[in-house]
Scaffold this motif. Structure first.
Motif, short mmCIF file in Angstrom:
data_model
loop_
_atom_site.label_atom_id
_atom_site.label_comp_id
_atom_site.label_asym_id
_atom_site.label_seq_id
_atom_site.Cartn_x
_atom_site.Cartn_y
_atom_site.Cartn_z
N ARG A 71 0.86 -1.18 0.00
CA ARG A 71 0.00 0.00 0.00
C ARG A 71 0.90 1.24 0.00
O ARG A 71 1.79 1.37 0.82
CB ARG A 71 -0.93 0.01 1.21
N ASP A 72 0.61 2.11 -0.92
CA ASP A 72 1.38 3.35 -0.96
C ASP A 72 1.06 4.23 0.23
O ASP A 72 1.91 4.93 0.76
CB ASP A 72 1.09 4.10 -2.26
N GLU A 73 -0.18 4.27 0.63
CA GLU A 73 -0.59 5.06 1.76
C GLU A 73 -1.13 4.15 2.85
O GLU A 73 -1.98 3.30 2.58
CB GLU A 73 -1.66 6.08 1.36
N ALA A 74 -0.62 4.28 4.05
CA ALA A 74 -1.04 3.42 5.15
C ALA A 74 -2.49 3.71 5.51
O ALA A 74 -2.90 4.87 5.61
CB ALA A 74 -0.14 3.65 6.37
N GLU A 75 -3.23 2.66 5.68
CA GLU A 75 -4.64 2.78 6.06
C GLU A 75 -4.86 1.92 7.30
O GLU A 75 -4.82 0.70 7.24
CB GLU A 75 -5.54 2.30 4.93
N THR A 76 -5.08 2.55 8.43
CA THR A 76 -5.25 1.84 9.69
C THR A 76 -6.69 1.40 9.86
O THR A 76 -7.61 2.21 9.70
CB THR A 76 -4.85 2.74 10.87
N ARG A 77 -6.85 0.11 10.17
CA ARG A 77 -8.19 -0.44 10.37
C ARG A 77 -8.19 -1.25 11.66
O ARG A 77 -7.22 -1.94 11.98
CB ARG A 77 -8.61 -1.32 9.19
N ASP A 135 -11.98 -8.94 6.29
CA ASP A 135 -10.90 -8.20 5.65
C ASP A 135 -9.70 -9.13 5.54
O ASP A 135 -9.18 -9.61 6.55
CB ASP A 135 -10.54 -6.97 6.47
N HIS A 149 -4.81 -3.18 11.87
CA HIS A 149 -3.91 -3.30 10.71
C HIS A 149 -3.54 -1.90 10.27
O HIS A 149 -4.41 -1.04 10.09
CB HIS A 149 -4.62 -4.05 9.57
N ASP A 150 -2.21 -1.65 10.15
CA ASP A 150 -1.75 -0.30 9.84
C ASP A 150 -1.49 -0.07 8.36
O ASP A 150 -0.94 0.97 7.98
CB ASP A 150 -0.50 0.03 10.65
N GLY A 151 -1.85 -1.03 7.50
CA GLY A 151 -1.71 -0.85 6.07
C GLY A 151 -0.43 -1.41 5.50
O GLY A 151 -0.22 -1.36 4.29
N THR A 152 0.47 -1.98 6.33
CA THR A 152 1.70 -2.59 5.84
C THR A 152 1.54 -4.10 5.77
O THR A 152 0.58 -4.66 6.30
CB THR A 152 2.88 -2.23 6.74
#
Length: 223
Positions: free
Chosen positions: A13-19, A40, A66-69
């Motif tokens: 992911r280019d931009e981190a997306e926290t879920r 997910d 999940h921090d997107g990494t």
């Protein structure tokens, strides 16, 4: 349970997306926990976060993030246990505290208890076991209604010892005593029974009796 080596890698992911989501622990392989009910793919597996001290178990309800990494899925906390009476608290360095139905077990390489004033332990039954042990006190007081001890070998050293006993019974295979100074016995009555031979050697012997002195034997040698 899926094989950890066959699990697909998380997409970059280019931009981190926290879920963050609630989930149920379905199983475990190594340090990874498999989660159900997340909806997910990125949260289908997660590692236990360092801040989550309770070890998750199968069936537990947990809070995952999940921090997107690719490796950024962690279990933050255990919200509900599948077995409420059982838990394992994990601390850094391989230290663990396990609670099971009211019983507490501490596992560690070394345990030290330090108190600035006092430390007390109370229980109906206390068991201490180990290969070697050391007790050091400036002053020690012990009281017991009944004591039973088994020793292979005992060695003791004391500058002064005083004992007050109501009744003393000893059974010894062999007894040897070396006394450098005075050995004095004060008693109301003294009775000695020797099955085989009684030897008394001394440079000087004095025997005094206020009343009767009786010597009885098949043969008596004097001088």
């Amino acid at each position: 349970m899926q094989n950890l080596n066959r699990l697909p890698a998380f997409p970059h992911r280019d931009e981190a997306e926290t879920r963050m989501t609630y989930a149920t622990v379905a199983g475990r392989v190594g340090a990874w926990f498999f989660l159900d009910g997340v909806g997910d793919p990125a949260l289908e597996r997660a590692q236990r976060a360092t801040s989550c001290l309770i070890e998750p178990e199968r069936g537990d309800t947990v809070l995952a993030i999940h921090d997107g990494t690719a490796a950024g899925s962690y279990i933050l906390a255990v919200l509900a246990r599948a077995e409420p009476g059982k838990a394992e608290l994990l601390l850094p360095g391989g230290v663990a505290m396990q609670a099971d139905a009211g019983a507490l077990t501490v596992r560690a390489r070394q345990v030290n208890l330090e108190a600035s004033e006092s430390a007390a332990m109370q229980a109906p039954s206390v068991v201490l076991s180990g290969i070697s042990g050391t007790l050091r006190f400036q002053r020690l007081e012990a009281a017991a209604q009944k004591m039973r001890a088994h020793f292979g070998a005992v060695q003791g050293m004391a500058q002064s010892m005083t004992a007050t006993v109501g009744r003393l019974v000893q059974r010894v295979g062999n007894s040897l005593r070396w006394i450098d100074g005075l050995d004095e016995t004060r008693a109301g009555r003294v009775r000695m029974q020797v099955e085989d031979r009684f030897d008394l050697e001394s440079r000087h012997v004095s025997m005094r009796a206020v009343g009767q002195v009786k010597i009885d034997g098949e043969k008596i040698d004097l001088g």
